[in-house]
Design a protein around this motif. Structure first.
Motif, PDB file in Angstrom:
ATOM      1  N   MET A  63      21.957  -3.576   2.876  1.00 23.11           N
ATOM      2  CA  MET A  63      21.173  -2.342   2.964  1.00 23.11           C
ATOM      3  C   MET A  63      21.972  -1.155   2.441  1.00 23.11           C
ATOM      4  O   MET A  63      21.431  -0.287   1.742  1.00 23.11           O
ATOM      5  N   TRP A  64      23.244  -1.098   2.788  1.00 15.86           N
ATOM      6  CA  TRP A  64      24.095   0.011   2.342  1.00 15.86           C
ATOM      7  C   TRP A  64      24.195   0.030   0.822  1.00 15.86           C
ATOM      8  O   TRP A  64      24.137   1.084   0.190  1.00 15.86           O
ATOM      9  N   LEU A 100      16.539   4.870  -7.366  1.00 17.31           N
ATOM     10  CA  LEU A 100      15.798   4.013  -8.288  1.00 17.31           C
ATOM     11  C   LEU A 100      14.522   3.457  -7.657  1.00 17.31           C
ATOM     12  O   LEU A 100      13.702   2.851  -8.357  1.00 17.31           O
ATOM     13  N   ALA A 101      14.363   3.639  -6.358  1.00 23.64           N
ATOM     14  CA  ALA A 101      13.179   3.107  -5.667  1.00 23.64           C
ATOM     15  C   ALA A 101      11.946   3.933  -6.012  1.00 23.64           C
ATOM     16  O   ALA A 101      12.024   5.149  -6.171  1.00 23.64           O
ATOM     17  N   SER A 102      10.787   3.272  -6.098  1.00 22.86           N
ATOM     18  CA  SER A 102       9.552   3.990  -6.406  1.00 22.86           C
ATOM     19  C   SER A 102       9.117   4.882  -5.248  1.00 22.86           C
ATOM     20  O   SER A 102       8.475   5.912  -5.450  1.00 22.86           O
ATOM     21  N   ASP A 103       9.485   4.487  -4.027  1.00 24.94           N
ATOM     22  CA  ASP A 103       9.137   5.283  -2.844  1.00 24.94           C
ATOM     23  C   ASP A 103      10.345   5.298  -1.901  1.00 24.94           C
ATOM     24  O   ASP A 103      10.400   4.526  -0.934  1.00 24.94           O
ATOM     25  N   VAL A 130      11.302   3.034   1.781  1.00 23.43           N
ATOM     26  CA  VAL A 130      12.480   2.159   1.840  1.00 23.43           C
ATOM     27  C   VAL A 130      13.439   2.641   2.924  1.00 23.43           C
ATOM     28  O   VAL A 130      13.976   1.849   3.710  1.00 23.43           O
ATOM     29  N   PHE A 131      13.635   3.946   2.973  1.00 19.91           N
ATOM     30  CA  PHE A 131      14.561   4.521   3.945  1.00 19.91           C
ATOM     31  C   PHE A 131      14.045   4.340   5.374  1.00 19.91           C
ATOM     32  O   PHE A 131      14.832   4.092   6.293  1.00 19.91           O
ATOM     33  N   ASP A 132      12.740   4.454   5.576  1.00 19.90           N
ATOM     34  CA  ASP A 132      12.166   4.201   6.898  1.00 19.90           C
ATOM     35  C   ASP A 132      12.525   2.794   7.378  1.00 19.90           C
ATOM     36  O   ASP A 132      12.909   2.594   8.539  1.00 19.90           O
ATOM     37  N   TRP A 133      12.377   1.831   6.492  1.00 24.17           N
ATOM     38  CA  TRP A 133      12.693   0.441   6.840  1.00 24.17           C
ATOM     39  C   TRP A 133      14.184   0.290   7.161  1.00 24.17           C
ATOM     40  O   TRP A 133      14.560  -0.383   8.130  1.00 24.17           O
ATOM     41  N   MET A 134      15.033   0.945   6.387  1.00 23.63           N
ATOM     42  CA  MET A 134      16.478   0.863   6.622  1.00 23.63           C
ATOM     43  C   MET A 134      16.863   1.459   7.970  1.00 23.63           C
ATOM     44  O   MET A 134      17.686   0.894   8.709  1.00 23.63           O
ATOM     45  N   THR A 135      16.293   2.599   8.300  1.00 20.35           N
ATOM     46  CA  THR A 135      16.634   3.232   9.572  1.00 20.35           C
ATOM     47  C   THR A 135      16.157   2.395  10.751  1.00 20.35           C
ATOM     48  O   THR A 135      16.817   2.352  11.798  1.00 20.35           O
ATOM     49  N   GLU A 160      19.078  14.889   6.688  1.00 20.59           N
ATOM     50  CA  GLU A 160      19.641  15.433   5.446  1.00 20.59           C
ATOM     51  C   GLU A 160      19.220  14.592   4.249  1.00 20.59           C
ATOM     52  O   GLU A 160      18.863  15.119   3.187  1.00 20.59           O
ATOM     53  N   ALA A 161      19.252  13.286   4.414  1.00 23.91           N
ATOM     54  CA  ALA A 161      18.856  12.404   3.315  1.00 23.91           C
ATOM     55  C   ALA A 161      17.417  12.660   2.896  1.00 23.91           C
ATOM     56  O   ALA A 161      17.103  12.733   1.697  1.00 23.91           O
ATOM     57  N   ARG A 162      16.533  12.807   3.842  1.00 24.35           N
ATOM     58  CA  ARG A 162      15.111  12.997   3.532  1.00 24.35           C
ATOM     59  C   ARG A 162      14.868  14.305   2.779  1.00 24.35           C
ATOM     60  O   ARG A 162      13.943  14.391   1.960  1.00 24.35           O
TER      61      ARG A 162
END
Length: 252
Positions: free
Chosen positions: A79-80, A88-91, A95-100, A117-119
């Motif tokens: 994941m990291w 590079l992700a389309s959304d 993707v970040f929601d799934w990672m968190t 901050e990332a968002r």
């Protein structure tokens, strides 16, 4: 061959395991860490520092070579790796929601970043997101050895003559080793159904399982995961070339 289960940022348990392992170590022993060094626990950076330090300690022993200590890539490290390419992700937000949901937030905090901050950067588009991932890379590289260990992680490991195969979360017995892809990180419901040597290996050994039952075995598989990082103990087990466990350590 010693195999260490998922650590998940639990530095205190890892130090205790290493201290015990030193007293059990025998000439000719080798060591493989089965992934999930990052994520969930309280001291992720400390875990990487301890892994690097212990590697140096063991390689100073007579007869040891660099390839005698192997670090596998776990789901957290995969994941990291994907996070550092999230521009590079389309959304990116999805993707970040799934990672968190799967625990990457603690690793972000360890390197001085946050989900919020990332968002902010994701909302500003690909250029801003690229700026953020570059900044995150710089923070990793500012910690000596951290980037080196993370970029050199292996997908799987095996003994010299092919007796044992070590993986993070499992294999799909219907596919060859080179075709496993994400199965290495996320496992397969068919792992416990392996009833004969997979691809010629007498035993397949994994270091992560959602059930987190400690050390469990079948004739041709072994799982080492007591739920370290989820409130459970950290395990390591030593296997001979026939796949039998000859020693084990449990750090509560």
């Amino acid at each position: 061959m010693w195999a260490v289960s998922s650590i998940h940022g639990e530095l205190t348990r890892l130090i205790q395991l290493h201290d015990t392992l030193v007293t059990r170590w025998k000439p000719g022993d080798r060591l493989v860490y089965l992934g999930n060094y990052l994520g969930r626990g309280p001291d992720i950076k400390g875990v990487l520092d301890e892994l690097l330090s212990f590697r140096i300690n063991r390689l100073c022993l007579a007869g040891m070579a660099a390839q005698d200590i192997v670090f596998l890539r776990g789901a957290q490290e995969e994941m990291w790796r994907k996070l550092l390419q999230i521009q590079l992700a389309s959304d990116p937000n999805t993707v970040f929601d799934w990672m968190t949901e799967h625990g990457i937030g603690r690793t972000l905090e360890a390197y001085g970043e946050s989900e919020e901050e990332a968002r902010k950067y994701f909302r500003e588009g690909i250029l801003a997101t690229t700026k953020w991932t570059n900044r995150l890379r710089e923070k990793i590289q500012s910690n000596p050895g951290h980037n080196d260990i993370l970029v050199a992680l292996r997908r799987a490991a095996y003994t010299e003559d092919g007796e044992l195969l070590f993986v993070h979360a499992g294999v799909d017995p219907g596919k060859a080793v080179i075709d496993q892809n994400d199965t290495f990180w996320w496992g397969s419901p068919h792992f416990d159904m392996i009833d004969k040597p997979y691809s010629g290996f007498q035993k397949v050994i994994r270091g992560y399982d959602q059930a987190q039952l400690g050390i469990t075995e079948t004739a041709h598989t072994a799982t080492i995961d007591g739920g370290c990082g989820h409130g459970g103990p950290l395990y390591t087990a030593c296997f001979n070339l026939e796949g039998s466990i000859v020693d084990q350590i449990c750090i509560e």
